[in-house]
Write an enzyme that holds these catalytic residues in place. Structure first.
Site: not given
Ligand code: XBP
Ligand code: MG
Length: 251
Positions: A10, A12, A55
């Site tokens: 993953d 983020d 979004k």
């Molecule tokens: C990451 C997210 C993403 C970011 C925003 O989740 O939830 O939505 O917060 O990114 P994970 P975007 O780590 O579980 O993949 O605005 O580009 O969607």
């Molecule tokens: Mg994450």
């Protein structure tokens, strides 16, 4: 038992702490740019993180907190445009270098790459965000698949993105390990049957990680051992490939 062939990461919260000082700030800048007085504080953002995807998160916020908001261009178009602007702000923030990789990430990924372990990304965030982070901190070409954003219709905790990665790489769940930082991410990988290690962070520490094979506070470094947050003893000060291979073998 099959040997460890691939590791799926993953982005983020797992590779880097991008949420509080990155995505959150970028959302706020996008609101500001269209003269909206919406402000996502650190604590409100913690709640909004329950909704995966930028979004989808904006839509949820409008429904819950701004129900009377009716943009002229319609809600879908408004959200799409706002999110495009948010992505640009996020990419600018990334360039400031304020979102470094978490401890041990570069060490472990470099070790795995050098050992011929296949690497992939499975993230809910938009593709340009993931690629920009990898360009700045690692090498995007080390990752055979970068599965991101809307590449699958249903975002985590749906398992779709992990099925997509396995299909692209022609691998079985038992060939892989996943690293995630959140309950949603863990749920997505666990539904596919891939063993998952959680590196928790301040936003996710209290979540339910009972399906993880290991929960730690980070991957750890020689001079910064990781702390185990799940029940087992950790026989190593930081997670290296030898230990991952052992974890992968455990039933
Ligand atoms: C990451 C997210 C993403 C970011 C925003 O989740 O939830 O939505 O917060 O990114 P994970 P975007 O780590 O579980 O993949 O605005 O580009 O969607
Ligand atoms: Mg994450």
């Amino acid at each position: 038992m099959t040997s460890l062939k691939a590791i799926i990461f993953d982005v983020d919260g797992t590779l880097a702490e991008t949420e509080r000082d990155g995505h959150r700030v970028a959302f706020n800048r996008s609101f500001n740019a269209v003269n909206l007085d919406w402000c996502w504080s650190e604590s409100l953002y913690g709640e909004l993180l329950q909704i995966a995807g930028g979004k989808e998160r904006i839509r949820y916020y409008i429904e819950q907190y701004q129900p009377d908001f009716t943009p002229d261009e319609g809600r879908d178009r408004f959200i799409a445009q706002l999110h495009q602007a948010k992505t640009q702000y996020y990419l600018e923030l990334l360039k400031t270098g304020k979102m470094p990789l978490r401890p041990g990430v570069k060490r472990l990924i470099t070790e795995a790459h050098n050992a011929g372990i296949r690497l992939a990304i499975a993230t809910t965030s938009a593709l340009p965000n993931a690629v920009a982070l990898l360009e700045q901190t690692l090498n995007p070409h080390w990752f055979e698949v970068i599965a991101a954003g809307d590449i699958v219709p249903a975002k985590k905790p749906a398992p779709d993105i992990y099925y997509y990665v396995l299909e692209q790489m022609q691998l079985q769940p038992s060939d892989c390990l996943v690293f995630e930082d959140s309950e949603h991410g863990l749920e997505a990988a666990a539904k596919v049957g891939i063993k998952t290690i959680v590196t928790a962070n301040n936003y996710t520490r209290q979540q339910d990680f009972s399906e993880a094979v290991l929960v730690v506070d980070c991957l750890g470094e020689r001079d910064r051992p990781c702390k185990v947050l799940s029940k087992q003893q950790l026989p190593v000060p930081y997670l290296d490939l030898a230990y991952l291979r052992q974890l992968h073998q455990v039933d």
